[in-house]
Design a protein around this motif. Sequence first.
Motif, PDB file in Angstrom:
ATOM      1  N   ARG A 103       0.858  -1.168   0.000  1.00  0.00           N
ATOM      2  CA  ARG A 103       0.000   0.000   0.000  1.00  0.00           C
ATOM      3  C   ARG A 103       0.903   1.230   0.000  1.00  0.00           C
ATOM      4  O   ARG A 103       1.816   1.327   0.827  1.00  0.00           O
ATOM      5  CB  ARG A 103      -0.915   0.006   1.223  1.00  0.00           C
ATOM      6  CG  ARG A 103      -1.922   1.166   1.220  1.00  0.00           C
ATOM      7  CD  ARG A 103      -2.845   1.147   2.424  1.00  0.00           C
ATOM      8  NE  ARG A 103      -2.118   1.514   3.629  1.00  0.00           N
ATOM      9  CZ  ARG A 103      -1.976   0.746   4.698  1.00  0.00           C
ATOM     10  NH1 ARG A 103      -2.493  -0.463   4.750  1.00  0.00           N
ATOM     11  NH2 ARG A 103      -1.292   1.173   5.744  1.00  0.00           N
ATOM     12  N   ASP A 104       0.669   2.135  -0.909  1.00  0.00           N
ATOM     13  CA  ASP A 104       1.445   3.378  -0.988  1.00  0.00           C
ATOM     14  C   ASP A 104       2.948   3.127  -1.040  1.00  0.00           C
ATOM     15  O   ASP A 104       3.735   3.826  -0.405  1.00  0.00           O
ATOM     16  CB  ASP A 104       1.106   4.306   0.185  1.00  0.00           C
ATOM     17  CG  ASP A 104      -0.368   4.702   0.214  1.00  0.00           C
ATOM     18  OD1 ASP A 104      -0.964   4.835  -0.879  1.00  0.00           O
ATOM     19  OD2 ASP A 104      -0.921   4.866   1.319  1.00  0.00           O
ATOM     20  N   GLY A 105       3.357   2.069  -1.767  1.00  0.00           N
ATOM     21  CA  GLY A 105       4.767   1.806  -1.995  1.00  0.00           C
ATOM     22  C   GLY A 105       5.494   1.080  -0.884  1.00  0.00           C
ATOM     23  O   GLY A 105       6.718   0.933  -0.949  1.00  0.00           O
ATOM     24  N   LEU A 106       4.773   0.637   0.151  1.00  0.00           N
ATOM     25  CA  LEU A 106       5.400  -0.091   1.251  1.00  0.00           C
ATOM     26  C   LEU A 106       4.606  -1.362   1.547  1.00  0.00           C
ATOM     27  O   LEU A 106       3.447  -1.498   1.157  1.00  0.00           O
ATOM     28  CB  LEU A 106       5.459   0.776   2.520  1.00  0.00           C
ATOM     29  CG  LEU A 106       6.361   2.007   2.455  1.00  0.00           C
ATOM     30  CD1 LEU A 106       6.142   2.875   3.688  1.00  0.00           C
ATOM     31  CD2 LEU A 106       7.820   1.600   2.336  1.00  0.00           C
ATOM     32  N   ILE A 107       5.226  -2.272   2.275  1.00  0.00           N
ATOM     33  CA  ILE A 107       4.572  -3.522   2.658  1.00  0.00           C
ATOM     34  C   ILE A 107       3.592  -3.225   3.792  1.00  0.00           C
ATOM     35  O   ILE A 107       3.993  -2.769   4.860  1.00  0.00           O
ATOM     36  CB  ILE A 107       5.605  -4.573   3.098  1.00  0.00           C
ATOM     37  CG1 ILE A 107       6.563  -4.898   1.948  1.00  0.00           C
ATOM     38  CG2 ILE A 107       4.911  -5.830   3.610  1.00  0.00           C
ATOM     39  CD1 ILE A 107       7.812  -5.675   2.375  1.00  0.00           C
ATOM     40  N   ALA A 108       2.305  -3.516   3.552  1.00  0.00           N
ATOM     41  CA  ALA A 108       1.261  -3.264   4.540  1.00  0.00           C
ATOM     42  C   ALA A 108       0.843  -4.540   5.270  1.00  0.00           C
ATOM     43  O   ALA A 108       0.297  -4.479   6.368  1.00  0.00           O
ATOM     44  CB  ALA A 108       0.042  -2.630   3.877  1.00  0.00           C
ATOM     45  N   ARG A 109       1.085  -5.693   4.639  1.00  0.00           N
ATOM     46  CA  ARG A 109       0.702  -6.968   5.260  1.00  0.00           C
ATOM     47  C   ARG A 109       1.629  -8.057   4.736  1.00  0.00           C
ATOM     48  O   ARG A 109       1.974  -8.087   3.558  1.00  0.00           O
ATOM     49  CB  ARG A 109      -0.741  -7.304   4.923  1.00  0.00           C
ATOM     50  CG  ARG A 109      -1.209  -8.629   5.521  1.00  0.00           C
ATOM     51  CD  ARG A 109      -2.670  -8.888   5.188  1.00  0.00           C
ATOM     52  NE  ARG A 109      -3.050 -10.255   5.477  1.00  0.00           N
ATOM     53  CZ  ARG A 109      -3.901 -10.611   6.433  1.00  0.00           C
ATOM     54  NH1 ARG A 109      -4.464  -9.697   7.196  1.00  0.00           N
ATOM     55  NH2 ARG A 109      -4.205 -11.883   6.612  1.00  0.00           N
ATOM     56  N   VAL A 110       2.018  -8.940   5.638  1.00  0.00           N
ATOM     57  CA  VAL A 110       2.796 -10.125   5.279  1.00  0.00           C
ATOM     58  C   VAL A 110       2.024 -11.333   5.794  1.00  0.00           C
ATOM     59  O   VAL A 110       1.706 -11.408   6.974  1.00  0.00           O
ATOM     60  CB  VAL A 110       4.211 -10.116   5.896  1.00  0.00           C
ATOM     61  CG1 VAL A 110       4.988 -11.360   5.470  1.00  0.00           C
ATOM     62  CG2 VAL A 110       4.965  -8.844   5.531  1.00  0.00           C
ATOM     63  N   ASP A 111       1.699 -12.248   4.886  1.00  0.00           N
ATOM     64  CA  ASP A 111       1.110 -13.538   5.260  1.00  0.00           C
ATOM     65  C   ASP A 111       2.205 -14.565   5.102  1.00  0.00           C
ATOM     66  O   ASP A 111       2.701 -14.794   3.996  1.00  0.00           O
ATOM     67  CB  ASP A 111      -0.066 -13.894   4.348  1.00  0.00           C
ATOM     68  CG  ASP A 111      -1.295 -13.060   4.653  1.00  0.00           C
ATOM     69  OD1 ASP A 111      -2.058 -13.463   5.531  1.00  0.00           O
ATOM     70  OD2 ASP A 111      -1.460 -11.987   4.016  1.00  0.00           O
ATOM     71  N   SER A 112       2.605 -15.189   6.209  1.00  0.00           N
ATOM     72  CA  SER A 112       3.682 -16.176   6.194  1.00  0.00           C
ATOM     73  C   SER A 112       3.140 -17.571   6.492  1.00  0.00           C
ATOM     74  O   SER A 112       2.388 -17.755   7.453  1.00  0.00           O
ATOM     75  CB  SER A 112       4.749 -15.833   7.240  1.00  0.00           C
ATOM     76  OG  SER A 112       5.413 -14.641   6.920  1.00  0.00           O
ATOM     77  N   TYR A 113       3.551 -18.499   5.652  1.00  0.00           N
ATOM     78  CA  TYR A 113       3.235 -19.908   5.845  1.00  0.00           C
ATOM     79  C   TYR A 113       4.571 -20.629   5.961  1.00  0.00           C
ATOM     80  O   TYR A 113       5.397 -20.567   5.043  1.00  0.00           O
ATOM     81  CB  TYR A 113       2.437 -20.455   4.657  1.00  0.00           C
ATOM     82  CG  TYR A 113       1.153 -19.706   4.420  1.00  0.00           C
ATOM     83  CD1 TYR A 113      -0.039 -20.169   4.985  1.00  0.00           C
ATOM     84  CD2 TYR A 113       1.126 -18.556   3.651  1.00  0.00           C
ATOM     85  CE1 TYR A 113      -1.232 -19.473   4.777  1.00  0.00           C
ATOM     86  CE2 TYR A 113      -0.059 -17.871   3.442  1.00  0.00           C
ATOM     87  CZ  TYR A 113      -1.238 -18.335   4.012  1.00  0.00           C
ATOM     88  OH  TYR A 113      -2.405 -17.649   3.802  1.00  0.00           O
ATOM     89  N   VAL A 114       4.801 -21.268   7.101  1.00  0.00           N
ATOM     90  CA  VAL A 114       6.080 -21.924   7.365  1.00  0.00           C
ATOM     91  C   VAL A 114       5.832 -23.387   7.673  1.00  0.00           C
ATOM     92  O   VAL A 114       4.980 -23.718   8.506  1.00  0.00           O
ATOM     93  CB  VAL A 114       6.801 -21.236   8.557  1.00  0.00           C
ATOM     94  CG1 VAL A 114       8.132 -21.897   8.827  1.00  0.00           C
ATOM     95  CG2 VAL A 114       6.966 -19.743   8.301  1.00  0.00           C
ATOM     96  N   VAL A 115       6.582 -24.268   6.985  1.00  0.00           N
ATOM     97  CA  VAL A 115       6.407 -25.710   7.148  1.00  0.00           C
ATOM     98  C   VAL A 115       7.763 -26.333   7.512  1.00  0.00           C
ATOM     99  O   VAL A 115       8.744 -26.141   6.772  1.00  0.00           O
ATOM    100  CB  VAL A 115       5.888 -26.354   5.846  1.00  0.00           C
ATOM    101  CG1 VAL A 115       5.748 -27.846   5.989  1.00  0.00           C
ATOM    102  CG2 VAL A 115       4.578 -25.710   5.425  1.00  0.00           C
ATOM    103  N   PRO A 116       7.848 -27.055   8.635  1.00  0.00           N
ATOM    104  CA  PRO A 116       9.112 -27.720   8.976  1.00  0.00           C
ATOM    105  C   PRO A 116       9.459 -28.774   7.917  1.00  0.00           C
ATOM    106  O   PRO A 116       8.579 -29.446   7.387  1.00  0.00           O
ATOM    107  CB  PRO A 116       8.813 -28.396  10.311  1.00  0.00           C
ATOM    108  CG  PRO A 116       7.562 -27.783  10.826  1.00  0.00           C
ATOM    109  CD  PRO A 116       6.806 -27.280   9.635  1.00  0.00           C
ATOM    110  N   LEU A 117      10.748 -28.899   7.613  1.00  0.00           N
ATOM    111  CA  LEU A 117      11.226 -29.914   6.676  1.00  0.00           C
ATOM    112  C   LEU A 117      12.095 -30.917   7.431  1.00  0.00           C
ATOM    113  O   LEU A 117      12.817 -30.545   8.361  1.00  0.00           O
ATOM    114  CB  LEU A 117      12.046 -29.280   5.550  1.00  0.00           C
ATOM    115  CG  LEU A 117      11.316 -28.250   4.679  1.00  0.00           C
ATOM    116  CD1 LEU A 117      12.287 -27.610   3.708  1.00  0.00           C
ATOM    117  CD2 LEU A 117      10.162 -28.907   3.942  1.00  0.00           C
ATOM    118  N   ALA A 118      12.041 -32.154   7.010  1.00  0.00           N
ATOM    119  CA  ALA A 118      12.843 -33.203   7.660  1.00  0.00           C
ATOM    120  C   ALA A 118      14.300 -33.096   7.294  1.00  0.00           C
ATOM    121  O   ALA A 118      14.701 -32.557   6.319  1.00  0.00           O
ATOM    122  CB  ALA A 118      12.322 -34.579   7.254  1.00  0.00           C
TER     123      ALA A 118
END
Length: 118
Positions: A103-118
């Motif tokens: 929004r307006d040239g900057l990051i307004a929201r971050v949706d993070s999905y993190v999955v552990p790996l073996a």
Amino acid sequence: MTAPTQRDLVDQYFAGFRTSDHPSILATLTDDVEWVIHGHRTTRGKADFDGEIENPAFTGSPELDVQRVYEDGPVVVTTGEGRGATVEHGPFRFGFNDLFTFRDGLIARVDSYVVPLA
């Protein structure tokens, strides 16, 4: 001098996390940024976000390998793999997907999905 692109800001964001450079990361964000780490927590505002950059449950800075970047309008999506270390359990590997909404040239929201790996 031209304004940074959305991809430039995402690159700056990840570079900042790799070195725990708080000012560099915070410069990419709106004041009311929201960070949703799905399944874990949500932070709102730069002060809360700043506290998650070096979460006390983790040690050191993460290694982050961004493998794909997609951009569509005000959204940039990244996928990749990383390595980190927790205080309690030590080193771990993870896959990630981050969706950045601008929004307006900057990051307004971050949706993070993190999955552990073996």
